[in-house]
Design a protein around this motif. Structure first.
Motif, PDB file in Angstrom:
ATOM      1  N   THR A   3     -12.695  -3.916  39.417  1.00 40.70           N
ATOM      2  CA  THR A   3     -14.049  -3.426  39.188  1.00 40.70           C
ATOM      3  C   THR A   3     -15.109  -4.372  39.731  1.00 40.70           C
ATOM      4  O   THR A   3     -16.087  -3.936  40.353  1.00 40.70           O
ATOM      5  CB  THR A   3     -14.272  -3.207  37.686  1.00 40.70           C
ATOM      6  OG1 THR A   3     -13.323  -2.238  37.209  1.00 40.70           O
ATOM      7  CG2 THR A   3     -15.671  -2.701  37.419  1.00 40.70           C
ATOM      8  N   GLY A  71     -15.060   5.357  43.153  1.00 44.12           N
ATOM      9  CA  GLY A  71     -14.595   5.810  41.843  1.00 44.12           C
ATOM     10  C   GLY A  71     -13.228   6.461  41.889  1.00 44.12           C
ATOM     11  O   GLY A  71     -12.848   7.060  42.900  1.00 44.12           O
ATOM     12  N   GLU A  76     -16.587   8.178  37.166  1.00 45.49           N
ATOM     13  CA  GLU A  76     -16.761   6.938  37.928  1.00 45.49           C
ATOM     14  C   GLU A  76     -17.418   7.218  39.272  1.00 45.49           C
ATOM     15  O   GLU A  76     -18.284   6.457  39.714  1.00 45.49           O
ATOM     16  CB  GLU A  76     -15.405   6.261  38.153  1.00 45.49           C
ATOM     17  CG  GLU A  76     -14.800   5.630  36.913  1.00 45.49           C
ATOM     18  CD  GLU A  76     -13.492   4.923  37.224  1.00 45.49           C
ATOM     19  OE1 GLU A  76     -13.145   4.811  38.422  1.00 45.49           O
ATOM     20  OE2 GLU A  76     -12.815   4.497  36.287  1.00 45.49           O
ATOM     21  N   ARG A  77     -17.010   8.310  39.923  1.00 46.15           N
ATOM     22  CA  ARG A  77     -17.612   8.650  41.215  1.00 46.15           C
ATOM     23  C   ARG A  77     -19.099   8.916  41.060  1.00 46.15           C
ATOM     24  O   ARG A  77     -19.907   8.466  41.889  1.00 46.15           O
ATOM     25  CB  ARG A  77     -16.896   9.865  41.811  1.00 46.15           C
ATOM     26  CG  ARG A  77     -15.417   9.588  42.146  1.00 46.15           C
ATOM     27  CD  ARG A  77     -14.773  10.778  42.834  1.00 46.15           C
ATOM     28  NE  ARG A  77     -13.355  10.527  43.039  1.00 46.15           N
ATOM     29  CZ  ARG A  77     -12.378  11.148  42.391  1.00 46.15           C
ATOM     30  NH1 ARG A  77     -12.677  12.085  41.499  1.00 46.15           N
ATOM     31  NH2 ARG A  77     -11.117  10.861  42.622  1.00 46.15           N
ATOM     32  N   TYR A  80     -20.876   5.478  40.452  1.00 46.34           N
ATOM     33  CA  TYR A  80     -21.062   4.654  41.653  1.00 46.34           C
ATOM     34  C   TYR A  80     -22.101   5.271  42.590  1.00 46.34           C
ATOM     35  O   TYR A  80     -22.830   4.546  43.284  1.00 46.34           O
ATOM     36  CB  TYR A  80     -19.732   4.437  42.368  1.00 46.34           C
ATOM     37  CG  TYR A  80     -18.889   3.347  41.737  1.00 46.34           C
ATOM     38  CD1 TYR A  80     -19.318   2.023  41.750  1.00 46.34           C
ATOM     39  CD2 TYR A  80     -17.673   3.636  41.116  1.00 46.34           C
ATOM     40  CE1 TYR A  80     -18.558   1.016  41.173  1.00 46.34           C
ATOM     41  CE2 TYR A  80     -16.910   2.644  40.533  1.00 46.34           C
ATOM     42  CZ  TYR A  80     -17.357   1.327  40.558  1.00 46.34           C
ATOM     43  OH  TYR A  80     -16.603   0.340  39.968  1.00 46.34           O
ATOM     44  N   ILE A 141     -19.127   2.664  34.096  1.00 48.25           N
ATOM     45  CA  ILE A 141     -18.184   1.741  34.745  1.00 48.25           C
ATOM     46  C   ILE A 141     -17.603   0.758  33.730  1.00 48.25           C
ATOM     47  O   ILE A 141     -16.398   0.463  33.739  1.00 48.25           O
ATOM     48  CB  ILE A 141     -18.881   1.000  35.900  1.00 48.25           C
ATOM     49  CG1 ILE A 141     -19.262   1.997  37.000  1.00 48.25           C
ATOM     50  CG2 ILE A 141     -17.983  -0.103  36.463  1.00 48.25           C
ATOM     51  CD1 ILE A 141     -20.202   1.442  38.045  1.00 48.25           C
TER      52      ILE A 141
END
Length: 246
Positions: A3, A71, A76-77, A80, A141
């Motif tokens: 990460t 991600g 997550e995608r 980001y 995240i």
């Protein structure tokens, strides 16, 4: 890639994108605003206007691509993408100030976007939204790194979308109120995309609408944070016979 490394590269990419955005705007201002940027906008060829609109669309695709690549899961995608967009936007103004000493203050008006109609507002408004995006993104995240389920629930998504729409309305309201009829008439007749901008001077920003949209977005973040934080510490798979905790 862990990460920390992903965050480092996404941040570096976004700062570089912010610099490239600034470079393009510096070139445009040298050509069209040699005495300094100000409303109303100077006349611009339709071919250049079309390229500028497509450039903005391409920028969004590039930032979205970073989110997809960085991600692993849908949340997550999105995180980001929001992070890269926010850093790009803030650094754009930072670099403009470094190279052009602009904006003079955070209340200076700027044209923020051109799709589907021009968005305008004080510089501080996109900065506030960008900081909120960073907060939301880092929450997702961080929780994902703790092994928690980070999917965004329908109500949270609805509030996030509704808040974003309200903010967009605050950015477009003054322009549409003043020039909406002229804009749509020009588009129907095949006129210049920026013809109406050559006589447009921002008059009033609706802080109430903007604040309402920002509050709805923050409410979505609060609901998300409370729900995900309530999951507690997730138990990870056994590593060499020892149960690991996030």
């Amino acid at each position: 890639m862990n990460t920390a490394k992903t965050l480092t590269w996404v941040t570096a990419f976004s700062i570089a994108m912010g610099f490239l955005e600034t470079a393009v705007v510096i070139y445009l201002r040298k050509l069209y605003y040699p005495s300094g940027f100000a409303f109303p906008l100077q006349p611009i060829e339709n071919s250049v206007a079309i390229v500028e609109i497509w450039r903005e669309a391409a920028t969004i695709v590039m930032l979205a691509g970073i989110g997809v690549l960085a991600g692993k899961k849908p949340a997550e995608r999105l995180a980001y993408f929001l992070l890269s967009f926010a850093i790009w936007d803030i650094m754009y103004y930072v670099f403009l100030y470094v190279f052009l000493a602009w904006p003079q203050t955070l209340l200076t008006w700027d044209i923020l976007f051109l799709i589907p109609v021009p968005w305008v507002g004080p510089v501080i408004t996109p900065v506030i939204i960008s900081l909120t995006m960073i907060l939301f993104a880092l929450t997702v995240i961080h929780c994902s790194g703790k092994g928690r389920k980070t999917g965004i629930k329908p109500m949270e998504s609805l509030l996030l979308a509704a808040g974003s729409l309200v903010v967009i309305i605050s950015f477009t309201k003054d322009y549409v109120t003043q020039k909406g009829d002229i804009l749509f008439r020009n588009l129907r007749s095949g006129g210049s995309l920026f013809t109406d901008l050559t006589t447009y001077i921002p008059a009033q920003f609706d802080w109430w609408i903007f604040t309402l949209g920002e509050a709805i977005i923050v409410l979505s973040w609060i609901m998300y944070t409370r729900r995900v934080s309530a999951q507690g510490t997730a138990t990870l798979p056994l590593v060499d016979g020892i149960e690991a905790r996030a």
